[in-house]
Design an enzyme around this catalytic site. Structure first.
Site, PDB file in Angstrom:
ATOM      1  N   ASP A   1       5.912  -8.673   0.603  1.00 57.21           N
ATOM      2  CA  ASP A   1       5.840  -7.513  -0.169  1.00 57.21           C
ATOM      3  C   ASP A   1       6.780  -6.748   0.063  1.00 57.21           C
ATOM      4  O   ASP A   1       7.649  -6.965   1.062  1.00 57.21           O
ATOM      5  CB  ASP A   1       4.417  -6.757   0.260  1.00 57.21           C
ATOM      6  CG  ASP A   1       3.815  -7.176   1.575  1.00 57.21           C
ATOM      7  OD1 ASP A   1       4.676  -7.479   2.338  1.00 57.21           O
ATOM      8  OD2 ASP A   1       2.617  -7.021   1.939  1.00 57.21           O
TER       9      ASP A   1
ATOM     10  N   ASN B   1      -9.209  -4.452   6.400  1.00 56.51           N
ATOM     11  CA  ASN B   1     -10.212  -4.418   5.267  1.00 56.51           C
ATOM     12  C   ASN B   1     -10.041  -5.711   4.514  1.00 56.51           C
ATOM     13  O   ASN B   1     -10.690  -5.870   3.629  1.00 56.51           O
ATOM     14  CB  ASN B   1      -9.657  -3.320   4.345  1.00 56.51           C
ATOM     15  CG  ASN B   1      -8.221  -3.481   3.928  1.00 56.51           C
ATOM     16  OD1 ASN B   1      -7.470  -4.281   3.891  1.00 56.51           O
ATOM     17  ND2 ASN B   1      -7.919  -2.235   3.037  1.00 56.51           N
TER      18      ASN B   1
ATOM     19  N   GLU C   1      -5.220  -5.143  -1.995  1.00 52.65           N
ATOM     20  CA  GLU C   1      -6.414  -4.477  -1.491  1.00 52.65           C
ATOM     21  C   GLU C   1      -7.561  -4.666  -2.126  1.00 52.65           C
ATOM     22  O   GLU C   1      -7.749  -5.294  -3.236  1.00 52.65           O
ATOM     23  CB  GLU C   1      -6.049  -2.924  -1.738  1.00 52.65           C
ATOM     24  CG  GLU C   1      -4.753  -2.348  -0.984  1.00 52.65           C
ATOM     25  CD  GLU C   1      -4.652  -2.055   0.587  1.00 52.65           C
ATOM     26  OE1 GLU C   1      -5.335  -2.841   0.969  1.00 52.65           O
ATOM     27  OE2 GLU C   1      -4.007  -1.281   1.011  1.00 52.65           O
TER      28      GLU C   1
END
Ligand code: PGA
Length: 240
Positions: A67, A136, A143
């Site tokens: 990324d 997370n 995400e």
């Protein structure tokens, strides 16, 4: 999934580096999927030592990074291009033309992301993908609840990721709000996946990864259905 629990960050880094070294020894022209962040820094340090001792050679290695922030200039010291140069590439004999990192200044993300996936495919796919994990449960910048995106794409960062990454920037307002990331499909196609986790703040994410559920709320849980995943974590990430 195989889980290797290490005493501490250093032991995790040594084990991960040896695993990557083994891959390069077995297949000198390996396609490596590489990650950024605090977690793999030690692994890259150990890999450089193995290179300097003559144990591994990067001259045929091909790399694809997971990324990059968007937008960001490659010479910005917070870009992942800058990170990779300063933590690994400048210190080993990998060829510049074999290094691939999503371009943080893409003009046409939809087309250029497709091209990135095509390049990975044309290289024969990723032999070994190194991954970190977000608090997370994100992997790369996939995400939670962003749906299981298959391909490389432009994505919005969640507030929790922006906050977690703000430690690297002068202020939270300087953290880019978007990123180009490989999708979960591209990552899942890697032949082998090595996921690293260190520290107490990763314990919840690791517990979910090792739990029963596969859910888009914790994207890393998708790795449960991959046939060859090794988690290398320290005791703090494993036990809290
Ligand atoms: P970190 O990031 O290695 O800096 O903790 C990992 C991630 O967010 O994937």
């Amino acid at each position: 999934m195989k889980v290797i629990v290490c005493r501490d960050y250093q032991e995790m880094s040594v084990k991960a580096a040896r695993m990557i070294a083994g891959q390069i020894i077995l297949k000198p022209d390996s396609v490596l999927g590489l990650a950024t962040g605090s977690t793999p820094e030690g692994t890259y340090k150990e890999l450089i030592k193995l290179y300097e001792s003559g144990l591994i050679d990067f001259s045929e290695v091909i790399s694809y990074n997971l990324d990059e922030y968007y937008p960001i200039k490659p010479d910005n010291d917070q870009s992942y291009k800058y990170f990779m140069d300063h933590h690994l590439f400048n210190f080993v004999n990998i060829k510049k033309e074999n290094i691939h990192i999503p371009n943080g200044m893409m003009q046409d993300p939809a087309t250029e992301c497709k091209e990135y996936d095509k390049m990975v495919e044309n290289a024969g796919g990723i032999d070994l993908q190194l991954l970190g994990i977000g608090q997370n449960g994100h992997i790369a910048f996939n995400e939670p609840d962003s749906s299981f995106y298959y391909e490389t794409h432009l994505t919005n960062l969640t507030d929790s990721t922006i906050e977690a990454n703000s430690r690297f920037f002068d202020s939270i307002d300087d953290v880019p709000k978007q990123a180009i990331t490989m999708g979960l499909g591209t990552i899942m196609k890697a032949k082998k996946i090595v996921l690293l986790a260190s520290g107490k703040n990763k314990q919840k994410a690791i517990a979910k990864l090792l739990g029963d559920k596969i859910t888009s709320a914790v994207p890393a849980t998708l790795l449960k259905v991959h046939p060859d995943v090794v988690i290398i974590c320290d005791e703090a990430a494993y036990n809290g």
